[in-house]
Design an enzyme around this catalytic site. Sequence first.
Site, PDB file in Angstrom:
ATOM      1  N   LYS A 139     -28.193 -19.871  -1.593  1.00  0.00           N
ATOM      2  CA  LYS A 139     -26.789 -20.291  -1.479  1.00  0.00           C
ATOM      3  C   LYS A 139     -26.731 -21.547  -0.634  1.00  0.00           C
ATOM      4  O   LYS A 139     -27.326 -21.610   0.440  1.00  0.00           O
ATOM      5  CB  LYS A 139     -25.965 -19.209  -0.785  1.00  0.00           C
ATOM      6  CG  LYS A 139     -25.525 -18.084  -1.677  1.00  0.00           C
ATOM      7  CD  LYS A 139     -24.459 -17.297  -0.937  1.00  0.00           C
ATOM      8  CE  LYS A 139     -24.187 -15.968  -1.575  1.00  0.00           C
ATOM      9  NZ  LYS A 139     -23.195 -15.206  -0.795  1.00  0.00           N
ATOM     10  N   GLU A 181     -28.346 -10.810  12.869  1.00  0.00           N
ATOM     11  CA  GLU A 181     -28.559 -10.735  11.416  1.00  0.00           C
ATOM     12  C   GLU A 181     -29.797  -9.898  11.086  1.00  0.00           C
ATOM     13  O   GLU A 181     -29.868  -9.268  10.029  1.00  0.00           O
ATOM     14  CB  GLU A 181     -28.677 -12.138  10.801  1.00  0.00           C
ATOM     15  CG  GLU A 181     -27.436 -13.021  10.981  1.00  0.00           C
ATOM     16  CD  GLU A 181     -26.309 -12.765   9.961  1.00  0.00           C
ATOM     17  OE1 GLU A 181     -26.356 -11.745   9.249  1.00  0.00           O
ATOM     18  OE2 GLU A 181     -25.383 -13.602   9.905  1.00  0.00           O
ATOM     19  N   ARG A 237     -25.682  -7.702  -3.445  1.00  0.00           N
ATOM     20  CA  ARG A 237     -25.817  -8.805  -2.486  1.00  0.00           C
ATOM     21  C   ARG A 237     -24.695  -8.775  -1.455  1.00  0.00           C
ATOM     22  O   ARG A 237     -24.853  -9.247  -0.345  1.00  0.00           O
ATOM     23  CB  ARG A 237     -25.848 -10.160  -3.206  1.00  0.00           C
ATOM     24  CG  ARG A 237     -26.109 -11.310  -2.251  1.00  0.00           C
ATOM     25  CD  ARG A 237     -26.510 -12.601  -2.925  1.00  0.00           C
ATOM     26  NE  ARG A 237     -26.835 -13.591  -1.895  1.00  0.00           N
ATOM     27  CZ  ARG A 237     -27.454 -14.728  -2.134  1.00  0.00           C
ATOM     28  NH1 ARG A 237     -27.833 -15.055  -3.346  1.00  0.00           N
ATOM     29  NH2 ARG A 237     -27.707 -15.569  -1.154  1.00  0.00           N
TER      30      ARG A 237
END
Length: 363
Positions: A139, A181, A237
């Site tokens: 992305k 994360e 996702r």
Amino acid sequence: VVRAAAGEYPILIGAGACRRLPAWIREQISPSSVLLVSDRRVFSLHGRRAMASLERLDVPIHRAIVPAGEPSKSPRQLESIWRRGVQAGLDRRACVVALGGGVVGDLAGFAAATILRGVPLVQVPTSLLAMVDSSVGGKTGINLPEGKNLVGAFHAPRAVFIDTSFLTSLPRRQMRAGWAEIIKAAVIRDAAFFRALERGASHGALAAGRGLEAAIRSACRIKAEVVGLDEREAGLRMTLNFGHTLGHGLEAALGYRGLLHGEAVAIGMVFAARLGVALGLARPETSARLEALLRAFGLPLGVPRRLRVDVSKVLDAMARDKKRGREGPRWVLVPEIGRSEIVEGVPWAGVRAAVRHFLQESR
Ligand SMILES: NC(=O)c1ccc[n+]([C@@H]2O[C@H](COP(=O)([O-])OP(=O)(O)OC[C@H]3O[C@@H](n4cnc5c(N)ncnc54)[C@H](O)[C@@H]3O)[C@@H](O)[C@H]2O)c1
Ligand SMILES: [Zn+2]
């Protein structure tokens, strides 16, 4: 190795991984020239070494250096990179190398996707967050004044070089934000990895050395698996977005200042975990363990007192979330550690009250 629609690409991880960069690029891409994109901060710390290494390719090496920070993910900086590329005479065999954190990765990635309708891209992430999250998955994009990541493209890198030696210069607060994360990856998909983090955090041994590299490896593996199964975000996702619904709302309401992305995600994960419990979809133990782990890594569980957040702004931003369904945002919830679910139709009125309560009580 990540399997993407555009083919597979390797992720090389380790201290000194970048030493293999020039040989790999020569063999796999054999570019006519290279455009190195970086930010001023990273370039001043590591640019000389990167340039010296790329010069071994014996092709012209151009560079585009943008100011450090989120505001550089802008149409203006994108245009500056496009024009730099055109002025340097890049052709379709040119290769873009993104050296920096997630901001540089997203910006350079989008530039690579669009210069001459697409040239090869190699990601060289230098922040922990970029190593475990943004450099993998293809992305790319920029922000608009209206919101984050609203313009972009899928453009898978040809390779990702994760050289952990860059992290020696990364400020501690940025390091902790990257850990958020990593914890997210564990909590949504890998209970054993989560337990390993719990053990490491209690021994204080993870943050350095081999523990760090192993954690980066696991987080990348999880991201690569999820992206490989659902590159264009049909469903799975979206679970990578755990903690991001409130997290993005907080970032937007604060004008992207005051909280780092990873910090906002940590707070958002606490909220989402408690929401799961409140909806009867998760056991209280799940959110308790997550909170304990976040605390052990020095991450915030609520918005720090020094920051004033306008709750209405948070809610407005959440309601505009790209991933919303018909009845407000879709939620990624964690029924138990290591497993996540997408839940639609959580009543928005109840969420609003819960967010208000959470933001008042959790600080
Ligand atoms: N594309 C994706 O899938 C994806 C996923 C997650 C996040 N993101 C994006 O990533 C961005 C956040 O990334 P970030 O946290 O890396 O921010 P960043 O790129 O702004 O880096 C944070 C700061 O650390 C500095 N820095 C980076 N590496 C350094 C090093 N080795 N030593 C010293 N300083 C260093 C940078 O100059 C910057 O000031 C956001 O824009 C977010 O939207 C994208
Ligand atoms: Zn994130």
